[in-house]
Design an enzyme around this catalytic site. Structure first.
Site, PDB file in Angstrom:
ATOM      1  N   THR A 148       1.114  -1.360   0.207  1.00  0.00           N
ATOM      2  CA  THR A 148       0.307   0.064  -0.521  1.00  0.00           C
ATOM      3  C   THR A 148       0.726   1.280  -0.169  1.00  0.00           C
ATOM      4  O   THR A 148       0.560   2.011  -0.302  1.00  0.00           O
ATOM      5  CB  THR A 148      -0.866   0.201   1.329  1.00  0.00           C
ATOM      6  OG1 THR A 148      -1.656  -1.070   1.151  1.00  0.00           O
ATOM      7  CG2 THR A 148      -1.545   1.603   1.157  1.00  0.00           C
TER       8      THR A 148
ATOM      9  N   HIS B   8       2.114   2.064  -3.206  1.00  0.00           N
ATOM     10  CA  HIS B   8       0.976   2.771  -4.230  1.00  0.00           C
ATOM     11  C   HIS B   8       0.873   4.439  -4.109  1.00  0.00           C
ATOM     12  O   HIS B   8       1.115   4.518  -4.889  1.00  0.00           O
ATOM     13  CB  HIS B   8      -0.052   1.552  -3.550  1.00  0.00           C
ATOM     14  CG  HIS B   8      -0.632   0.200  -4.506  1.00  0.00           C
ATOM     15  ND1 HIS B   8      -0.126   0.375  -5.564  1.00  0.00           N
ATOM     16  CD2 HIS B   8      -0.833  -1.150  -3.742  1.00  0.00           C
ATOM     17  CE1 HIS B   8      -0.702  -0.754  -6.168  1.00  0.00           C
ATOM     18  NE2 HIS B   8      -0.831  -1.469  -4.702  1.00  0.00           N
TER      19      HIS B   8
END
Length: 342
Positions: free
Chosen positions: A40, A43
């Site tokens: 995450t 990203h």
């Protein structure tokens, strides 16, 4: 304090000076010691379409961490100054149907630390005491920092009974390797793992999998003879998000086989539903950790002798965050952690 901040809606992060967080009556203030880099975080740092749709800058990123409690709110009674802790990164509403039924991991109003709320890549973080996990047994800050991804692995691996089963794990990233280790510790007979990265397959082999398969050269069925299997795999753990991996897994399961899916694909996946129906396969999606049964299971697994420290392959100071993120993005190693210790 110093913190890694997504300052604008675009690629990159900045190590910046920001105010220390305030502590409400039910919160605790934690001095961060170690943090883990998650997919995450990659990203958000890279600012892909997912990040652009879910993150509002400015934001302190990061949700995998360990630290020491330095202040507690006036209403906090179950966490004390000096406690060594990790944190559950999902903050739930407490009022929706699932929360009120005790299924907090299914809260429809979940907010994420380091995604919707300021995160843990900082010298201090304040979170509700209800999201704190106190380590009552001695544990290193580095291992405590990866309890969040370890929880993903435990939640996935223990979704179905493991004792005596033949298990296929697709995806030898850190969470996939952790899931394989948990499966073996929970009594699986054989654990095969597949991936495209030779270094990660070598790491998985060193950490105890039965067989590591290069997915470019081998199908899961190629492991049957080596493992003494007469039928297909009993349990599948899909950790990669790869359409090919899920289709290969479905084709290699025994009748009545069970598949837990943690890997997030970037788009839709076409699967052979006829095989799922005729072979009576079970496919279950997994998200996060059960609060807090998974956390209890994690602690018990470590107390019973499971050593997960080997999955940590790279360590950096937080001032070297660019190198740390590049290493994590390379996809060749295990878990990457950053130190915030003064």
């Amino acid at each position: 304090m110093k913190a890694l901040v997504k300052t604008t809606a675009g690629p990159g992060l900045e190590l910046a000076d920001v105010p220390e967080p305030t502590v409400g009556p039910t919160d605790v203030l934690i001095e961060v010691k170690q943090t883990g880099i998650c997919g995450t975080d990659l990203h958000i740092e890279g600012w892909d379409d997912w990040a652009a749709g879910h993150v509002t800058a400015p934001l302190i990123v990061g949700h995998e961490f360990s630290g020491v409690v330095v202040q507690v709110g006036q209403s906090v009674t179950d966490v004390a100054v000096g406690d060594v802790v990790s944190g559950e990164g999902h903050l739930v509403c407490g009022r929706c149907r699932n929360c009120r039924a005790g299924r907090r991991h299914l809260c429809i109003n979940t907010r994420g630390i380091g995604v919707q709320l300021d995160g843990a890549f900082a010298e201090y973080i304040a979170i509700p005491s209800s999201n704190v996990w106190v380590h009552t047994n001695p544990i290193g800050f580095d291992v405590a920092a990866i309890f969040d991804p370890f929880g993903n692995a435990v939640h996935t691996a223990l979704t179905f009974p493991m004792l005596g089963e033949d298990v296929l794990v697709t995806g030898a990233g850190p969470i996939g390797i952790l899931a394989a280790m948990v499966s073996r510790h929970a009594g699986a007979r054989n654990v095969a793992i597949s991936d495209l990265s030779e270094p990660r397959l070598e790491l998985a082999s060193r950490l105890g999998v039965s067989v590591a398969l290069d997915a470019r050269q081998h199908k899961p069925q190629d492991a049957y003879a080596e493992l003494g299997m007469l039928e297909g795999f009993d349990v599948g753990l899909e950790m990669s998000g790869s359409p090919v991996a899920l289709r290969d897994m479905i084709g290699s399961m025994t009748h009545g086989g069970r598949i837990a899916v943690l890997g997030l694909p970037s788009g839709e996946i076409n699967i052979d539903v006829a095989t799922v129906v005729l072979n009576m396969l079970t496919i279950k999606g997994i998200y996060g950790r059960e609060m807090f049964e998974t956390w209890y299971a994690m602690s018990v697994l470590l107390q019973s002798g499971l050593d997960i420290s080997g999955v940590i392959t790279d360590r950096f100071d937080h001032t070297e965050f660019e190198k740390a993120f590049a290493t994590a993005r390379s996809g060749h190693g295990g878990k990457v952690i950053m130190s915030w210790e003064k």
